[in-house]
Design a protein around this motif. Structure first.
Motif, PDB file in Angstrom:
ATOM      1  N   LEU A  11       0.935  -1.175  -0.106  1.00 16.34           N
ATOM      2  CA  LEU A  11       0.061   0.080   0.117  1.00 16.34           C
ATOM      3  C   LEU A  11       1.100   1.404  -0.132  1.00 16.34           C
ATOM      4  O   LEU A  11       0.664   2.151  -0.565  1.00 16.34           O
ATOM      5  CB  LEU A  11      -0.903  -0.085   1.363  1.00 16.34           C
ATOM      6  N   LEU A  12       1.734   1.317   0.741  1.00 19.02           N
ATOM      7  CA  LEU A  12       2.638   2.382   0.898  1.00 19.02           C
ATOM      8  C   LEU A  12       3.478   2.578  -0.419  1.00 19.02           C
ATOM      9  O   LEU A  12       3.769   3.731  -0.814  1.00 19.02           O
ATOM     10  CB  LEU A  12       4.039   2.224   2.075  1.00 19.02           C
ATOM     11  N   TYR A  13       4.039   1.586  -0.994  1.00 18.76           N
ATOM     12  CA  TYR A  13       4.719   1.751  -2.359  1.00 18.76           C
ATOM     13  C   TYR A  13       3.904   2.259  -3.754  1.00 18.76           C
ATOM     14  O   TYR A  13       4.223   3.098  -4.127  1.00 18.76           O
ATOM     15  CB  TYR A  13       5.276   0.253  -2.779  1.00 18.76           C
ATOM     16  N   ILE A  14       2.274   1.738  -3.228  1.00 20.65           N
ATOM     17  CA  ILE A  14       1.562   2.322  -4.570  1.00 20.65           C
ATOM     18  C   ILE A  14       1.213   3.826  -4.296  1.00 20.65           C
ATOM     19  O   ILE A  14       1.348   4.645  -5.128  1.00 20.65           O
ATOM     20  CB  ILE A  14       0.310   1.471  -4.283  1.00 20.65           C
ATOM     21  N   MET A  15       1.170   4.159  -2.938  1.00 13.51           N
ATOM     22  CA  MET A  15       0.819   5.604  -2.672  1.00 13.51           C
ATOM     23  C   MET A  15       2.216   6.449  -3.163  1.00 13.51           C
ATOM     24  O   MET A  15       2.105   7.544  -3.772  1.00 13.51           O
ATOM     25  CB  MET A  15       0.583   5.826  -1.124  1.00 13.51           C
ATOM     26  N   GLU A  16       3.398   5.875  -2.687  1.00 13.57           N
ATOM     27  CA  GLU A  16       4.534   6.726  -2.941  1.00 13.57           C
ATOM     28  C   GLU A  16       4.764   6.692  -4.537  1.00 13.57           C
ATOM     29  O   GLU A  16       5.093   8.025  -5.093  1.00 13.57           O
ATOM     30  CB  GLU A  16       5.855   6.077  -2.252  1.00 13.57           C
ATOM     31  N   THR A  17       4.558   5.614  -5.190  1.00 12.25           N
ATOM     32  CA  THR A  17       4.660   5.690  -6.770  1.00 12.25           C
ATOM     33  C   THR A  17       3.650   6.603  -7.223  1.00 12.25           C
ATOM     34  O   THR A  17       4.135   7.168  -8.071  1.00 12.25           O
ATOM     35  CB  THR A  17       4.423   4.528  -7.283  1.00 12.25           C
ATOM     36  N   LEU A  18       2.555   6.804  -6.911  1.00 16.69           N
ATOM     37  CA  LEU A  18       1.466   7.445  -7.492  1.00 16.69           C
ATOM     38  C   LEU A  18       1.642   8.981  -7.425  1.00 16.69           C
ATOM     39  O   LEU A  18       1.567   9.873  -8.385  1.00 16.69           O
ATOM     40  CB  LEU A  18       0.165   7.183  -7.057  1.00 16.69           C
ATOM     41  N   GLN A  19       2.213   9.290  -6.184  1.00 16.17           N
ATOM     42  CA  GLN A  19       2.471  10.662  -5.766  1.00 16.17           C
ATOM     43  C   GLN A  19       3.859  11.067  -6.587  1.00 16.17           C
ATOM     44  O   GLN A  19       3.791  12.366  -6.995  1.00 16.17           O
ATOM     45  CB  GLN A  19       2.842  10.920  -4.409  1.00 16.17           C
ATOM     46  N   LYS A  20       4.890  10.344  -6.887  1.00 15.43           N
ATOM     47  CA  LYS A  20       5.875  10.748  -7.539  1.00 15.43           C
ATOM     48  C   LYS A  20       6.000  10.439  -8.923  1.00 15.43           C
ATOM     49  O   LYS A  20       6.775  11.570  -9.439  1.00 15.43           O
ATOM     50  CB  LYS A  20       7.221  10.075  -6.940  1.00 15.43           C
ATOM     51  N   GLN A  21       5.111   9.810  -9.527  1.00 17.67           N
ATOM     52  CA  GLN A  21       5.333   9.506 -10.974  1.00 17.67           C
ATOM     53  C   GLN A  21       4.016   9.854 -11.993  1.00 17.67           C
ATOM     54  O   GLN A  21       4.046   9.762 -13.107  1.00 17.67           O
ATOM     55  CB  GLN A  21       5.502   7.804 -11.168  1.00 17.67           C
ATOM     56  N   THR A  22       3.067  10.409 -10.955  1.00 16.21           N
ATOM     57  CA  THR A  22       1.957  10.592 -11.834  1.00 16.21           C
ATOM     58  C   THR A  22       1.444  11.884 -11.671  1.00 16.21           C
ATOM     59  O   THR A  22       1.492  12.577 -10.684  1.00 16.21           O
ATOM     60  CB  THR A  22       0.733   9.683 -11.551  1.00 16.21           C
ATOM     61  N   ASP A  23       0.705  12.385 -12.942  1.00 14.50           N
ATOM     62  CA  ASP A  23       0.147  13.706 -12.645  1.00 14.50           C
ATOM     63  C   ASP A  23      -0.912  13.713 -14.025  1.00 14.50           C
ATOM     64  O   ASP A  23      -1.149  12.606 -14.727  1.00 14.50           O
ATOM     65  CB  ASP A  23       1.097  14.896 -13.019  1.00 14.50           C
ATOM     66  N   GLU A  24      -1.666  14.737 -14.357  1.00  6.74           N
ATOM     67  CA  GLU A  24      -2.729  14.665 -15.403  1.00  6.74           C
ATOM     68  C   GLU A  24      -2.188  14.131 -16.589  1.00  6.74           C
ATOM     69  O   GLU A  24      -2.925  13.411 -17.322  1.00  6.74           O
ATOM     70  CB  GLU A  24      -3.207  16.089 -15.441  1.00  6.74           C
TER      71      GLU A  24
END
Length: 327
Positions: A11-24
């Motif tokens: 869960l933590l890895y998914i959250m970190e990856t989404l925050q660091k690697q994604t945007d619109e």
């Protein structure tokens, strides 16, 4: 140390990856997330990814799924929007009092508030004319020490420095420490100043924070409360040119209409404008009369004159005559 369960790490890895690697404009599919977890030694199925995304949404992370190609998840709402971060980066880079090393460090931290792709847009170069970056980082610790003293309502002592011809800072006042009651910090002409009450002189004084050394908090409580209860720091800044000291007087200036922009930039839009003939206007403002003030007048040219008081006008004329004779 207790072993952290794989499900919690996932869960933590998914959250970190989404925050660091994604945007619109940069999304990650379920398959991308499964691959990322596999690289970290964690097995995951599609259903578990869906469940984790829902958990993160319930936690408060604003995650959207876009079906348009390339389809995938991305974080929508962040603490700072990209234009806000760009503004902060520009402010850091253009600030004279922040050293080059500290600027780079602060910008790296600001980049962490954006996705990796947006962070690339923060690697900007801002060119500011007539700017010399600060050479030491003592100012950060000085600002913190002053804030602590203000919060604790205590006086401080410090050594006050000046530049010599060897480009080194040396003590003023034969090295004697200054004792003062700090009440506010102000930023003028790209420098930080401490506004403090001087008990010996019975007046408000200002000190360049980057020229203060060895600040110590004293047990004595601050003095000058009555003065600072009605003290207008913003007005003080408009009165004082370049934070140079002098006698503060009410000065009336008569200006050509074309100088209105320069006057409003200097004194603010609350200054009262009084028409004076067809092509001129007058303003009256409290001004700390100093050589810096006279230099500002010279820079504006013949379109401005001191209409009142006569003693200030005479001082200005004497300064002009002295400059002519030196040539």
């Amino acid at each position: 140390m207790a072993k952290v369960s794989t499900s919690k790490l996932k869960l933590l890895y998914i959250m970190e990856t989404l925050q660091k690697q994604t945007d619109e404009n940069n999304r990650l599919s379920t398959a991308d997330l499964i691959e990322m977890l596999h690289d970290k030694g964690i097995k995951a199925e599609r259903k578990s990814i869906y469940d984790d995304i829902e958990t993160l949404k319930e936690f408060g992370l604003d995650i959207m799924y876009d079906k348009e190609e390339p389809a995938g998840y991305y974080v929508v709402d962040r603490e700072f929007e990209l234009p806000e971060l760009k503004l902060l980066v520009d402010a850091v880079q253009s600030s004279k009092f922040i050293t080059l090393r500290k600027s780079a460090s602060l910008i790296k931290k600001l980049e962490k508030l954006a996705s990796h792709n947006e962070a690339k847009q923060l690697q900007r170069q801002v060119f500011v004319t007539n700017r010399v970056k600060a050479m030491n980082e003592s100012i950060y610790y000085n600002v913190d020490a002053i804030h602590v003293a203000i919060q604790n309502n205590n006086q401080i002592s410090f050594g006050y420095m000046k530049w010599n011809l060897d480009k080194r800072l040396e003590p003023r006042n034969q090295g004697r420490d200054v004792v003062a009651s700090p009440w506010a910090l102000t930023w003028d002409d790209e420098n930080y100043y401490m506004l403090a009450y001087d008990e010996t002189a019975g007046i408000v004084k200002h000190y360049r924070v980057d020229k203060m050394r060895n600040i110590r908090q004293l047990s004595g409580k601050r003095l000058g409360k009555d003065i600072f209860n009605n003290f207008d720091a913003a007005k003080f800044a408009t009165c004082t040119f370049g934070m140079f000291g002098g006698e503060t007087q009410k000065v009336t200036l008569e200006c050509d209409n074309e100088l209105i922009g320069a006057i409003l930039d200097r004194f603010g839009t609350n200054v009262i404008i009084v028409p004076s003939g067809k092509d001129k206007f007058k303003i009256t403002h409290d001004i700390t009369v100093s050589g810096q003030f006279f230099g500002w007048l010279v820079g504006l040219g013949p379109g401005i004159r001191i209409a009142y008081p006569k003693n200030v006008a005479d001082q200005f004329e004497a300064r002009i005559e002295s400059m002519k004779q030196e040539k």
